[in-house]
Scaffold this motif. Structure first.
Motif, PDB file in Angstrom:
ATOM      1  N   ASN A  30       0.935  -1.100  -0.122  1.00 59.75           N
ATOM      2  CA  ASN A  30       0.125  -0.045   0.130  1.00 59.75           C
ATOM      3  C   ASN A  30       1.039   1.010   0.078  1.00 59.75           C
ATOM      4  O   ASN A  30       2.077   1.092  -0.064  1.00 59.75           O
ATOM      5  N   GLU A  31       0.320   2.402   0.149  1.00 59.94           N
ATOM      6  CA  GLU A  31       1.001   3.550  -0.271  1.00 59.94           C
ATOM      7  C   GLU A  31       1.902   3.713   0.983  1.00 59.94           C
ATOM      8  O   GLU A  31       3.108   4.329   0.809  1.00 59.94           O
ATOM      9  N   ARG A  32       1.531   3.704   2.264  1.00 58.00           N
ATOM     10  CA  ARG A  32       2.317   3.899   3.405  1.00 58.00           C
ATOM     11  C   ARG A  32       3.744   2.744   3.550  1.00 58.00           C
ATOM     12  O   ARG A  32       5.043   3.114   3.526  1.00 58.00           O
ATOM     13  N   GLU A  33       3.405   1.684   2.949  1.00 54.89           N
ATOM     14  CA  GLU A  33       4.341   0.642   3.072  1.00 54.89           C
ATOM     15  C   GLU A  33       5.358   0.973   1.808  1.00 54.89           C
ATOM     16  O   GLU A  33       6.756   1.017   2.178  1.00 54.89           O
ATOM     17  N   THR A  34       4.937   1.472   0.707  1.00 55.65           N
ATOM     18  CA  THR A  34       5.579   1.820  -0.384  1.00 55.65           C
ATOM     19  C   THR A  34       6.517   2.834   0.158  1.00 55.65           C
ATOM     20  O   THR A  34       7.762   3.088  -0.148  1.00 55.65           O
ATOM     21  N   LYS A  76       7.711   2.755  19.324  1.00 59.58           N
ATOM     22  CA  LYS A  76       7.130   3.116  17.889  1.00 59.58           C
ATOM     23  C   LYS A  76       8.046   2.605  16.780  1.00 59.58           C
ATOM     24  O   LYS A  76       8.447   2.838  15.822  1.00 59.58           O
ATOM     25  N   HIS A  77       8.251   0.920  16.980  1.00 54.39           N
ATOM     26  CA  HIS A  77       8.588   0.069  16.100  1.00 54.39           C
ATOM     27  C   HIS A  77       7.863   0.094  14.937  1.00 54.39           C
ATOM     28  O   HIS A  77       6.684   0.147  14.849  1.00 54.39           O
ATOM     29  N   LYS A  78       8.713   0.230  13.539  1.00 50.84           N
ATOM     30  CA  LYS A  78       7.886   0.489  12.288  1.00 50.84           C
ATOM     31  C   LYS A  78       8.568  -0.824  11.540  1.00 50.84           C
ATOM     32  O   LYS A  78       9.964  -0.951  11.550  1.00 50.84           O
ATOM     33  N   ALA A  79       7.816  -1.515  10.522  1.00 52.76           N
ATOM     34  CA  ALA A  79       8.450  -2.556   9.866  1.00 52.76           C
ATOM     35  C   ALA A  79       7.373  -3.156   8.907  1.00 52.76           C
ATOM     36  O   ALA A  79       6.282  -2.986   8.901  1.00 52.76           O
ATOM     37  N   LEU A 109       3.378   1.703  10.863  1.00 52.54           N
ATOM     38  CA  LEU A 109       3.409   2.745   9.710  1.00 52.54           C
ATOM     39  C   LEU A 109       2.292   3.697   9.830  1.00 52.54           C
ATOM     40  O   LEU A 109       2.478   4.918   9.145  1.00 52.54           O
ATOM     41  N   ASP A 110       1.279   3.650  10.584  1.00 54.36           N
ATOM     42  CA  ASP A 110       0.239   4.796  10.705  1.00 54.36           C
ATOM     43  C   ASP A 110       0.619   5.997  11.621  1.00 54.36           C
ATOM     44  O   ASP A 110       0.273   7.066  11.351  1.00 54.36           O
ATOM     45  N   PHE A 153       7.706   4.002   2.942  1.00 58.40           N
ATOM     46  CA  PHE A 153       8.490   3.195   3.916  1.00 58.40           C
ATOM     47  C   PHE A 153       9.568   2.683   3.321  1.00 58.40           C
ATOM     48  O   PHE A 153      10.810   2.913   3.589  1.00 58.40           O
ATOM     49  N   LEU A 154       9.372   1.801   2.512  1.00 61.94           N
ATOM     50  CA  LEU A 154      10.286   0.853   1.781  1.00 61.94           C
ATOM     51  C   LEU A 154      11.427   1.767   0.953  1.00 61.94           C
ATOM     52  O   LEU A 154      12.480   1.530   1.017  1.00 61.94           O
ATOM     53  N   ASN A 155      10.494   2.749   0.363  1.00 57.29           N
ATOM     54  CA  ASN A 155      11.546   3.630  -0.497  1.00 57.29           C
ATOM     55  C   ASN A 155      12.513   4.516   0.353  1.00 57.29           C
ATOM     56  O   ASN A 155      13.486   5.223  -0.060  1.00 57.29           O
ATOM     57  N   SER A 156      12.043   4.769   1.580  1.00 57.20           N
ATOM     58  CA  SER A 156      12.714   5.784   2.532  1.00 57.20           C
ATOM     59  C   SER A 156      13.949   5.040   3.176  1.00 57.20           C
ATOM     60  O   SER A 156      14.784   5.685   3.846  1.00 57.20           O
ATOM     61  N   LEU A 157      14.147   3.727   3.174  1.00 57.15           N
ATOM     62  CA  LEU A 157      15.131   3.039   3.721  1.00 57.15           C
ATOM     63  C   LEU A 157      15.934   2.285   2.753  1.00 57.15           C
ATOM     64  O   LEU A 157      15.764   2.215   1.464  1.00 57.15           O
ATOM     65  N   GLU A 158      17.287   1.690   3.249  1.00 57.70           N
ATOM     66  CA  GLU A 158      18.039   1.048   2.299  1.00 57.70           C
ATOM     67  C   GLU A 158      18.598  -0.053   2.796  1.00 57.70           C
ATOM     68  O   GLU A 158      19.379  -0.987   2.064  1.00 57.70           O
TER      69      GLU A 158
END
Length: 134
Positions: free
Chosen positions: A5-9, A73-76, A131-132, A11-16
């Motif tokens: 979804n948009e939030r997952e995308t 505040k774990h995000k994954a 992610l919310d 989040f994934l694009n913000s990390l490496e």
């Protein structure tokens, strides 16, 4: 195919950095890796001599976790799927260009087709949390 979804995308694009889990003979193996999100798949560069590559040659199942840990505040995003090995051809060139543009270490130590492969994890399951909250 599983889609993010948009939030997952975002989040994934913000990390490496991610961690990939593979196994061989019922022995799990986990290691940190650089990754990119490309067309709802996770792409990882590896070397032929790695335990990860050897494991995936005999068992293409893998799991990847991309996360930021902060107490409370774990995000994954956790992904389980099948892995394809991309060693050459147009898809290899496309993925290499994405990695070359994103990562300094690729520009510093370039490689060619059949010198080091990409792992393409095709999600069969995914779970995300945290992610919310931003």
């Amino acid at each position: 195919m599983i889609e993010f979804n948009e939030r997952e995308t975002e989040f994934l694009n913000s990390l490496e950095e991610a961690r990939i889990a593979t196994s061989h003979d019922d022995v799990p193996h986990v290691k940190p890796v650089s990754f990119v999100l490309d067309e709802n798949t996770i792409i990882i560069a590896t070397d032929y001599e790695t335990r990860t590559y050897k494991n995936l040659k005999t068992n293409p199942n893998s799991s990847v976790i991309i996360d930021i840990y902060k107490s409370g505040k774990h995000k994954a995003v956790l992904i389980q799927g099948k892995t394809e090995i991309i060693e050459n051809g147009d898809e290899f060139k496309k993925l290499y260009n994405i990695f070359h543009q994103k990562f300094e270490w690729v520009r510093r130590d370039p490689w060619k087709e059949n010198e080091a492969p990409f792992l393409k994890i095709i999600p069969k399951n995914k779970t995300s949390w945290g992610l919310d909250s931003r």
